[in-house]
Design an enzyme around this catalytic site. Structure first.
Site, mmCIF file in Angstrom:
data_model
loop_
_atom_site.group_PDB
_atom_site.id
_atom_site.type_symbol
_atom_site.label_atom_id
_atom_site.label_comp_id
_atom_site.label_asym_id
_atom_site.label_seq_id
_atom_site.Cartn_x
_atom_site.Cartn_y
_atom_site.Cartn_z
ATOM 1 N N LYS A 119 38.094 44.028 30.609
ATOM 2 C CA LYS A 119 38.981 45.089 31.108
ATOM 3 C C LYS A 119 39.797 45.717 29.988
ATOM 4 C CE LYS A 119 39.135 44.250 35.982
ATOM 5 N NZ LYS A 119 39.879 44.047 37.208
ATOM 6 N N LYS A 202 27.985 43.935 37.759
ATOM 7 C CA LYS A 202 28.625 43.527 39.013
ATOM 8 C C LYS A 202 29.033 44.742 39.853
ATOM 9 C CE LYS A 202 33.007 42.164 39.259
ATOM 10 N NZ LYS A 202 34.232 41.611 39.814
ATOM 11 N N LYS A 205 34.978 47.667 42.369
ATOM 12 C CA LYS A 205 35.794 48.778 42.873
ATOM 13 C C LYS A 205 35.987 49.843 41.812
ATOM 14 C CE LYS A 205 39.022 45.750 45.308
ATOM 15 N NZ LYS A 205 39.184 44.641 44.361
#
Ligand code: AQP
Length: 340
Positions: A119, A202, A205
């Protein structure tokens, strides 16, 4: 290893950072419901809003997403009279214990977390301190209830290992046997649902492509269209799981089918082996719509009465604090805080 016997208690959470998607449903939510209904442990489920703001969230969106997530939990089968249903910020003990854990966890441990590396990317200097400390808050979410088990998707395994490391170090440093060494529960065919556009990534969202995921707010036509367009390969489906090796897109769709139909991959392949995707995809779309549409409809009904959602969350917070507050006080006492 802990010698104390802890009451079986399950905790898990989901970030209200966007639309709930099929990965959250199969990897987490559906299993939360099964655990609640099995009735063998007390269950605490949480909308982790403090985690969500480790990356920017517009305040209005965050409020809507938190209520929508709560509606999603209930629509999927979480019963707020059976489970404790909360949003994290209404139970301040989570953040208070997280501070203690910030002082237990080591910088090196946090720096090794793959989610942090993914991230923060190359621009770690600009990432929030909260994003770096995220796993210590997650450890606090779990341990503030002395949770013994945490159902999660595969991607959260490393964070649960860190939770165990924090509990072990705390118990060791203060010479107590106070925090349980929590077990991750990662089970089922769909613990890692992948993107519909790329079977090696993956489902998430935050993927910029909406076509990569099935949202729980998608209508039947959108679900069918996304499955029709899902990436596949030209081969027919194999009859055994071994035949899915090196076929990530095919494996993903079979895993999704297995997760939605409560079957193993081998059971699914016994039924669909030899089929082309042109035949399998409509079957999958029909199954997905039949499982997800009732949840979508119920979510939107629940969203019509937001004061009821707020009331459920306030009640959940009261029940949660009755467990969390004594555990925090005892932690403060162990650490040496006067007045605890
Ligand atoms: N693709 C997935 N397959 C299986 N399980 C998944 N989970 C998430 N994605 C998948 C599980 O859902 C729970 C809640 O996850 P989260 O929303 O708190 O955080 P996340 O794992 O970071 O989810 P996203 O969608 O990838 O969010 P963003 O894009 O914001 O980072 C966890 O139990 C997780 O394992």
């Amino acid at each position: 290893m802990s010698e104390t016997t802890f009451t079986p208690r399950v905790f898990s959470g989901i970030q209200p950072s966007g639309n709930l998607h099929l990965g959250n449903y199969l990897g987490a939510l559906k299993r939360f419901v099964d655990t609640q209904n099995a009735g063998s442990a007390e269950t605490v489920y949480c909308m982790v809003d403090l985690h969500a703001i480790t990356v920017w969230q517009s305040p209005a969106d965050l409020k809507r997403q938190t209520r929508e997530l709560c509606a999603g939990f209930i629509a999927a089968g979480i019963d707020p009279t059976k489970s404790i249903l909360i949003n994290q910020s209404q139970v301040p003990e989570h953040a208070q214990l997280a501070w203690i854990f910030n002082c237990v966890a080591r910088m090196g441990w946090m720096g090794r977390m793959t989610q942090w590396k993914d991230k923060a990317g190359k621009n770690a200097e600009a990432a929030s301190l909260g994003l770096f400390a995220y796993p210590a808050l997650m450890a606090a979410d779990i341990l503030i209830y002395h949770a013994t088990h945490v159902p999660v998707g595969e991607d959260q395994k490393q964070h649960i290992e860190l939770t165990r490391d924090i509990a072990t170090k705390f118990n060791h440093d203060y010479e107590v046997d106070f925090f349980p060494i929590t077990e991750p529960v990662i089970e089922g065919a769909a613990t890692r649902v992948m993107s519909l556009r790329d079977g090696t990534k993956k489902m998430s969202k935050s993927d910029p492509s909406d076509a990569s995921r099935i949202n729980l707010t998608d209508d039947a036509d959108t679900i069918a269209k996304k499955i029709r367009k899902a990436k596949t390969d030209p081969e027919a489906l194999p009859s055994e799981a071994a035949g899915l090796e090196n076929r990530p897109d095919a494996r993903n769709l079979v895993n999704i089918y297995a997760g939605l139909s409560d079957q193993s991959v081998d059971q699914v392949l016994a039924e669909v082996g030899g089929m082309q995707f042109g035949t399998f995809k409509p079957m999958l779309a029909e199954l997905a719509v039949s499982r997800l549409s009732p949840i979508t409809t119920e979510m939107s009904r629940l969203m019509d009465d937001q004061s009821e959602i707020d009331r459920i969350l306030a009640q959940g917070a009261e029940r949660a604090r009755a467990i969390a507050s004594p555990i925090l006080q005892k932690t403060y006492d162990i650490v040496g805080m006067v007045g605890a």
